[in-house]
Design a protein around this motif. Structure first.
Motif, PDB file in Angstrom:
ATOM      1  N   PHE A 189       0.836  -1.206   0.000  1.00 30.89           N
ATOM      2  CA  PHE A 189       0.000   0.000   0.000  1.00 30.89           C
ATOM      3  C   PHE A 189       0.872   1.258   0.000  1.00 30.89           C
ATOM      4  CE2 PHE A 189      -2.354   3.357   2.216  1.00 30.89           C
ATOM      5  CZ  PHE A 189      -3.538   3.381   1.503  1.00 30.89           C
ATOM      6  N   PHE A 190       1.939   1.244   0.795  1.00 31.79           N
ATOM      7  CA  PHE A 190       2.832   2.402   0.856  1.00 31.79           C
ATOM      8  C   PHE A 190       3.802   2.441  -0.335  1.00 31.79           C
ATOM      9  CE2 PHE A 190       1.889   1.965   5.509  1.00 31.79           C
ATOM     10  CZ  PHE A 190       1.168   3.148   5.618  1.00 31.79           C
ATOM     11  N   ALA A 191       4.120   1.292  -0.897  1.00 31.77           N
ATOM     12  CA  ALA A 191       5.052   1.252  -2.019  1.00 31.77           C
ATOM     13  C   ALA A 191       4.406   1.720  -3.320  1.00 31.77           C
ATOM     14  CB  ALA A 191       5.595  -0.172  -2.195  1.00 31.77           C
ATOM     15  N   ASP A 192       3.104   1.494  -3.474  1.00 28.21           N
ATOM     16  CA  ASP A 192       2.419   1.821  -4.723  1.00 28.21           C
ATOM     17  C   ASP A 192       2.317   3.324  -4.950  1.00 28.21           C
ATOM     18  OD1 ASP A 192       1.953  -0.735  -5.651  1.00 28.21           O
ATOM     19  OD2 ASP A 192       0.025  -0.934  -4.636  1.00 28.21           O
ATOM     20  N   THR A 193       2.330   3.714  -6.221  1.00 25.12           N
ATOM     21  CA  THR A 193       1.982   5.075  -6.615  1.00 25.12           C
ATOM     22  C   THR A 193       0.552   5.043  -7.126  1.00 25.12           C
ATOM     23  OG1 THR A 193       4.252   5.660  -7.192  1.00 25.12           O
ATOM     24  CG2 THR A 193       2.495   6.997  -8.159  1.00 25.12           C
ATOM     25  N   TRP A 194      -0.308   5.803  -6.471  1.00 28.98           N
ATOM     26  CA  TRP A 194      -1.718   5.859  -6.814  1.00 28.98           C
ATOM     27  C   TRP A 194      -1.986   7.075  -7.690  1.00 28.98           C
ATOM     28  CZ3 TRP A 194      -4.760   1.880  -4.813  1.00 28.98           C
ATOM     29  CH2 TRP A 194      -4.158   1.115  -3.806  1.00 28.98           C
ATOM     30  N   LYS A 195      -3.131   7.096  -8.320  1.00 28.81           N
ATOM     31  CA  LYS A 195      -3.547   8.269  -9.088  1.00 28.81           C
ATOM     32  C   LYS A 195      -4.956   8.684  -8.682  1.00 28.81           C
ATOM     33  CE  LYS A 195      -0.661   8.034 -13.200  1.00 28.81           C
ATOM     34  NZ  LYS A 195      -0.623   8.091 -14.679  1.00 28.81           N
ATOM     35  N   VAL A 196      -5.176  10.001  -8.613  1.00 30.98           N
ATOM     36  CA  VAL A 196      -6.497  10.520  -8.263  1.00 30.98           C
ATOM     37  C   VAL A 196      -7.493  10.111  -9.342  1.00 30.98           C
ATOM     38  CG1 VAL A 196      -7.856  12.594  -7.823  1.00 30.98           C
ATOM     39  CG2 VAL A 196      -5.479  12.469  -7.040  1.00 30.98           C
ATOM     40  N   ALA A 197      -8.598   9.539  -8.921  1.00 35.64           N
ATOM     41  CA  ALA A 197      -9.651   9.129  -9.846  1.00 35.64           C
ATOM     42  C   ALA A 197     -10.532  10.329 -10.199  1.00 35.64           C
ATOM     43  CB  ALA A 197     -10.502   8.031  -9.213  1.00 35.64           C
ATOM     44  N   TYR A 252     -11.983  11.833  -1.933  1.00 33.06           N
ATOM     45  CA  TYR A 252     -11.097  11.636  -3.083  1.00 33.06           C
ATOM     46  C   TYR A 252     -10.821  10.144  -3.232  1.00 33.06           C
ATOM     47  CZ  TYR A 252      -9.535  16.214  -4.797  1.00 33.06           C
ATOM     48  OH  TYR A 252      -9.462  17.434  -5.410  1.00 33.06           O
ATOM     49  N   ARG A 253     -11.138   9.595  -4.409  1.00 27.22           N
ATOM     50  CA  ARG A 253     -10.847   8.200  -4.704  1.00 27.22           C
ATOM     51  C   ARG A 253      -9.502   8.105  -5.438  1.00 27.22           C
ATOM     52  NH1 ARG A 253     -14.083   3.470  -5.505  1.00 27.22           N
ATOM     53  NH2 ARG A 253     -15.964   4.715  -5.119  1.00 27.22           N
ATOM     54  N   PHE A 254      -8.739   7.062  -5.112  1.00 23.09           N
ATOM     55  CA  PHE A 254      -7.438   6.832  -5.740  1.00 23.09           C
ATOM     56  C   PHE A 254      -7.426   5.464  -6.419  1.00 23.09           C
ATOM     57  CE2 PHE A 254      -6.736  10.011  -2.563  1.00 23.09           C
ATOM     58  CZ  PHE A 254      -5.753  10.844  -3.072  1.00 23.09           C
ATOM     59  N   LYS A 255      -6.795   5.412  -7.599  1.00 20.00           N
ATOM     60  CA  LYS A 255      -6.731   4.175  -8.376  1.00 20.00           C
ATOM     61  C   LYS A 255      -5.285   3.836  -8.701  1.00 20.00           C
ATOM     62  CE  LYS A 255     -11.221   4.748 -10.683  1.00 20.00           C
ATOM     63  NZ  LYS A 255     -11.934   4.737 -11.993  1.00 20.00           N
ATOM     64  N   GLY A 256      -5.086   2.596  -9.198  1.00 20.17           N
ATOM     65  CA  GLY A 256      -3.791   2.238  -9.758  1.00 20.17           C
ATOM     66  C   GLY A 256      -2.902   1.383  -8.893  1.00 20.17           C
ATOM     67  N   LEU A 286      -5.472  18.494  -5.536  1.00 20.66           N
ATOM     68  CA  LEU A 286      -5.105  17.458  -6.497  1.00 20.66           C
ATOM     69  C   LEU A 286      -6.140  17.352  -7.611  1.00 20.66           C
ATOM     70  CD1 LEU A 286      -3.915  14.589  -4.119  1.00 20.66           C
ATOM     71  CD2 LEU A 286      -2.529  16.337  -5.276  1.00 20.66           C
ATOM     72  N   GLN A 287      -5.655  17.403  -8.842  1.00 21.54           N
ATOM     73  CA  GLN A 287      -6.510  17.192 -10.005  1.00 21.54           C
ATOM     74  C   GLN A 287      -6.643  15.699 -10.282  1.00 21.54           C
ATOM     75  OE1 GLN A 287      -4.999  19.280 -13.414  1.00 21.54           O
ATOM     76  NE2 GLN A 287      -4.654  21.199 -12.309  1.00 21.54           N
ATOM     77  N   PRO A 288      -7.711  15.283 -10.975  1.00 20.13           N
ATOM     78  CA  PRO A 288      -7.802  13.885 -11.412  1.00 20.13           C
ATOM     79  C   PRO A 288      -6.551  13.471 -12.198  1.00 20.13           C
ATOM     80  CG  PRO A 288      -9.900  14.967 -11.727  1.00 20.13           C
ATOM     81  CD  PRO A 288      -8.928  16.047 -11.317  1.00 20.13           C
ATOM     82  N   HIS A 289      -6.135  12.234 -11.989  1.00 19.83           N
ATOM     83  CA  HIS A 289      -4.989  11.598 -12.636  1.00 19.83           C
ATOM     84  C   HIS A 289      -3.644  12.046 -12.057  1.00 19.83           C
ATOM     85  CE1 HIS A 289      -8.034  10.276 -15.412  1.00 19.83           C
ATOM     86  NE2 HIS A 289      -8.265  11.500 -15.826  1.00 19.83           N
ATOM     87  N   THR A 290      -3.657  12.878 -11.019  1.00 17.03           N
ATOM     88  CA  THR A 290      -2.413  13.277 -10.368  1.00 17.03           C
ATOM     89  C   THR A 290      -1.847  12.104  -9.566  1.00 17.03           C
ATOM     90  OG1 THR A 290      -3.159  15.568 -10.159  1.00 17.03           O
ATOM     91  CG2 THR A 290      -1.361  14.874  -8.726  1.00 17.03           C
ATOM     92  N   PRO A 291      -0.556  11.792  -9.696  1.00 19.31           N
ATOM     93  CA  PRO A 291       0.026  10.708  -8.898  1.00 19.31           C
ATOM     94  C   PRO A 291       0.195  11.109  -7.435  1.00 19.31           C
ATOM     95  CG  PRO A 291       1.712  11.731 -10.260  1.00 19.31           C
ATOM     96  CD  PRO A 291       0.408  12.354 -10.661  1.00 19.31           C
TER      97      PRO A 291
END
Length: 324
Positions: A199-207, A215-219, A289-294
Motif C-alpha cells: 500500500f505504501f510502495a504503490d503510486t496511486w492516481k487521483v480518480a 477523493y478516490r485513488f486508483k492504480g 489534487l486534479q484527477p490523474h495526479t500521482p
C-alpha cells in the motif's frame, strides 16, 4: 449588493473554516478544502483568517463589482483578470466599482480562494457561513453560485494594502507525486503485512471521482485481507465492518481495491473498514489534487503527525509575519 455573479464557473461556493461540533449529528465540518490557502487569502486583504471567501474549482467565476474592493486569489494557480488585465496570484489587488473580475485557465492545483476585503456576507448557520450543498445548508442559499446571484460584502475590519504578497517560498501546494502522510488506523490489522507494505510502495492516481465528500485513488494493487469469520452485521465482503465512525481524512477501501480519503463534506460513519487517516496537515494538499495526479501514502506515527501540525502552524506564522 457588492458583487454580481455573471458566470459562476464550474463550481463556486462560499466557504470559511467550517462548522465544527455537529459531526456527531451527521453535519460535517465543510469549509475550505485548502484551509492554508483560505487563511492566506484573508490575511492578504486584511480580514480575519476565518472570514468567508469564494472557493472556485478548476474554473474561476466572472464577478462584476458594484463597489471598490481589495481582492486576493490564493491556492490553485488560476490567474485572476480585472477587465481582462491579468493580476498576480497570492497578491492583493484592487477592483474598482464597475469592473469585472474574471480568470484565465487553470495552471496548477484544483481550488482557488477568492477573498474580498470585508468578507463574503451570507447568513451564519450553525456558527459558519460555509456551504454544505448535500444538506442545502449555509453559504448562498445552501448551494453553489449561479449566474444572476448577488453577494454582499461585510464591513471592513482591517487594513488592506494593494500589492501585499505572500512570498513564493511560503506558498503551499502538493508535489508530484503528492506525498500524503497517514497514520495507520484501528483496522490496519485486517490486512496482511505484505498488503500493508505494498500500500505504501504503490503510486496511486487521483480518480475522476474526487470532490468535497471524498477523493478516490486508483492504480495500486488490491489489498489482501487476513482471513476471518465476518461478524454479525458486517456483510460478506472482507472490507466490510460493523458500522463505525469516520474521522476526517480516514481512508476507506471498499472491496480492498480503491482507497477513498473522506474530506470536508464527508458522511460521519458507515460500514467500510479504514486503513488509516491522512494527517490534518496534509488534508489541504488533497484539495489541490486534479484527477490523474500521482500520489503516494507515507506512513507516520502520532508524533510525526503532531510535528507536521506544528510545522504547518509555524508556516502560517511566517505568512502573518511577512504580511505585517
Amino acid at each position: 449588493m457588492a458583487i454580481k455573479v455573471v458566470n459562476p464557473g464550474l463550481s463556486t461556493t462560499v466557504q470559511d473554516l467550517g462548522r465544527p461540533g455537529y459531526y456527531h449529528l451527521g453535519i460535517p465540518l465543510s469549509g475550505g478544502m485548502d484551509r492554508f490557502s483560505l487563511r492566506a487569502a484573508n490575511m492578504l486583504v486584511g480580514n480575519e483568517e476565518g472570514a468567508a471567501v469564494l472557493e472556485a474549482v478548476f474554473m474561476g467565476p466572472e464577478l462584476q463589482f458594484t463597489v471598490d474592493a481589495i481582492v486576493a486569489v490564493t491556492g490553485a494557480e488560476l490567474p485572476p483578470k480585472v477587465d481582462g488585465a491579468v493580476q498576480p496570484t497570492w497578491t492583493a489587488f484592487k477592483v474598482k466599482a464597475g469592473q469585472t473580475l474574471g480568470f484565465d485557465f487553470l495552471k496548477i492545483g484544483a481550488r482557488a480562494y477568492i477573498a474580498v476585503q470585508g468578507g463574503i456576507d451570507v447568513p451564519v448557520v450553525l456558527g459558519s457561513r460555509s456551504t454544505y450543498t448535500l444538506g442545502a445548508l449555509g453559504g448562498h442559499e445552501g448551494r453553489k453560485l449561479a449566474a444572476g446571484d448577488s453577494l454582499n460584502v461585510g464591513g471592513v475590519a482591517g487594513a488592506a494594502k494593494e500589492g501585499r504578497s505572500v512570498p513564493a517560498n511560503l506558498r503551499r501546494l502538493p508535489g508530484n507525486p503528492a506525498e500524503l502522510r497517514m497514520v495507520p488506523g484501528l483496522y490496519w490489522h485486517r490486512i496482511t503485512d505484505g498488503a500493508g507494505a505494498q500500500f505504501f510502495a504503490d503510486t496511486w492516481k487521483v480518480a475522476p471521482e474526487a470532490d468535497r465528500i471524498g477523493y478516490r485513488f486508483k492504480g495500486g494493487k488490491p489489498l489482501e485481507f487476513v482471513p476471518r469469520k465476518q461478524p454479525f452485521g458486517a456483510g460478506s465482503d472482507p472490507s466490510n465492518i460493523v458500522d463505525a465512525c469516520y474521522p476526517y481524512g480516514s481512508i476507506q477501501v471498499p472491496g480492498g481495491t480503491e482507497p477513498i480519503v473522506l474530506h470536508r463534506d464527508a458522511v460521519s460513519g458507515g460500514g467500510y473498514f479504514m486503513v488509516g487517516t491522512v494527517i490534518s496537515a496534509d488534508m489541504d494538499l488533497i484539495g489541490q489534487l486534479q484527477p490523474h495526479t500521482p500520489a503516494k501514502f507515507v506512513k507516520v506515527d502520532m508524533n510525526g503527525a503532531l510535528q507536521a501540525r506544528h510545522d504547518r502552524e509555524a508556516l502560517l506564522g511566517k505568512v502573518r509575519a511577512a504580511l505585517n
